[in-house]
Write a protein that holds these residues in place. Sequence first.
Motif, short mmCIF file in Angstrom:
data_model
loop_
_atom_site.label_atom_id
_atom_site.label_comp_id
_atom_site.label_asym_id
_atom_site.label_seq_id
_atom_site.Cartn_x
_atom_site.Cartn_y
_atom_site.Cartn_z
N VAL A 100 0.86 -1.18 0.00
CA VAL A 100 0.00 0.00 0.00
C VAL A 100 0.89 1.23 0.00
O VAL A 100 1.81 1.34 0.82
CB VAL A 100 -0.93 0.03 1.24
CG1 VAL A 100 -1.76 1.32 1.24
CG2 VAL A 100 -1.84 -1.19 1.27
N LYS A 151 -6.43 7.14 3.85
CA LYS A 151 -6.86 5.99 3.07
C LYS A 151 -5.78 4.92 2.97
O LYS A 151 -6.07 3.73 2.93
CB LYS A 151 -7.33 6.44 1.69
CG LYS A 151 -8.51 7.41 1.74
CD LYS A 151 -9.12 7.67 0.38
CE LYS A 151 -9.92 6.49 -0.11
NZ LYS A 151 -11.07 6.15 0.75
N GLN A 165 -6.27 1.13 4.59
CA GLN A 165 -6.14 -0.08 3.78
C GLN A 165 -5.11 -1.03 4.37
O GLN A 165 -5.31 -2.25 4.41
CB GLN A 165 -5.80 0.28 2.34
CG GLN A 165 -6.94 0.94 1.59
CD GLN A 165 -6.62 1.19 0.13
OE1 GLN A 165 -5.48 1.04 -0.31
NE2 GLN A 165 -7.62 1.59 -0.63
N LEU A 175 -1.88 -1.26 -3.87
CA LEU A 175 -3.09 -0.50 -3.61
C LEU A 175 -2.76 0.99 -3.54
O LEU A 175 -1.86 1.40 -2.81
CB LEU A 175 -3.75 -0.94 -2.31
CG LEU A 175 -4.71 -2.14 -2.39
CD1 LEU A 175 -4.01 -3.39 -2.88
CD2 LEU A 175 -5.38 -2.40 -1.05
N ASP A 212 -12.12 1.84 1.93
CA ASP A 212 -10.77 1.34 2.17
C ASP A 212 -10.80 -0.13 2.56
O ASP A 212 -9.97 -0.93 2.10
CB ASP A 212 -10.10 2.16 3.28
CG ASP A 212 -10.08 3.65 2.95
OD1 ASP A 212 -9.88 3.99 1.77
OD2 ASP A 212 -10.26 4.46 3.88
N CYS A 213 -11.74 -0.51 3.42
CA CYS A 213 -11.86 -1.91 3.82
C CYS A 213 -12.34 -2.76 2.66
O CYS A 213 -11.95 -3.94 2.55
CB CYS A 213 -12.80 -2.03 5.02
SG CYS A 213 -12.14 -1.23 6.51
N ASN A 250 -11.47 -2.35 -0.51
CA ASN A 250 -10.32 -2.66 -1.35
C ASN A 250 -9.36 -3.62 -0.68
O ASN A 250 -8.73 -4.45 -1.34
CB ASN A 250 -9.60 -1.37 -1.76
CG ASN A 250 -10.29 -0.69 -2.93
OD1 ASN A 250 -11.49 -0.88 -3.13
ND2 ASN A 250 -9.56 0.10 -3.69
N ALA A 251 -9.23 -3.52 0.65
CA ALA A 251 -8.40 -4.48 1.37
C ALA A 251 -8.98 -5.89 1.24
O ALA A 251 -8.24 -6.85 0.99
CB ALA A 251 -8.29 -4.08 2.84
#
Length: 314
Positions: free
Chosen positions: A13, A47, A51, A143, A261-262, A264-265
């Motif tokens: 990230v 952000k 992540q 990311l 954000d969560c 995409n994680a």
Amino acid sequence: MSCLQKSHRRVAVLGSINIDIIAKSSSLPHPGETIIAENVFFSPGGKGANQAIALRRLEIDVMFSGTTGDDSFGDMARKILIKENISLDHIKTLPSLHTGLALISIDSHGENMITVSSGANSELDEVTAREIIRHLNPGDFLLLQREIPPATNIEAIRLAVEKDIRVILDPAPAPPEGISDDLLRKIFIITPNETETECLTGIRPHTQETALTAARQLRERGVSIAIVKLGAAGVCYAGPDEEGFIPPFRVTSTDSVAAGDCFNAGLASALLRDAPLPEAVRTAAACGALATTKKGGADSAPYAQEVSKLLREQ
């Protein structure tokens, strides 16, 4: 479903580190209006940090690169990262700037308004992008978000493509100038919400059909996979071989500060396990939904067991 990492591939990230100052009130203020907050609290945010922390809670070994100021907020942020088992090897401390701050207002329905002061995040430069890419290999994931300088993201994307590293971009905050087709062609997955989708395509996705139309447009412009998030209405996705819709999970929302954000994680964690696209998007949606059930930014990131339980039950 297990969120345990089962691949030698890595996730990195590159992004912002903030301390969020969050005020909760019954409604959001209109221009010129003063609202009395019911309570105020501090939370780790940015952000990038959101992540990274979400990935660690999903039991993914993440490499995180960001910048803080040499101030009390920076001390707070670094202590939080250590507590979340995130290495500080790629976290730079800049004495000349303050740590990034986000002023967040949340109403009783969980809707939010966010004002960000970038601080040290504005100095996350292209040299840093080159450093993080050097540690990645073909097939790894990177990311990115848009709370750092555009030139840094562009350099990271350019170098990632050269090494066959797959970029997942959250185009937030929404870019008023849009994103060029040349840059979209270098992005593996883009994950806009309704506002960002309208900014990128001119289409306000208020239904499954309009969301899929927008996702297809983004694919036609070059991105490999487009995922349009509709908030409490679900998620639409379009890829090279399939497209579809993931209905919303039934949860009681508190706020949506770190839901994207969560999301995409969760997406990266599932793809790292070679999950098919529909399964990966569903995992991402579960992570985003769970994040809305807790207060704050990174504090709201769900743990692997919570995600597994929600996926089993719904």
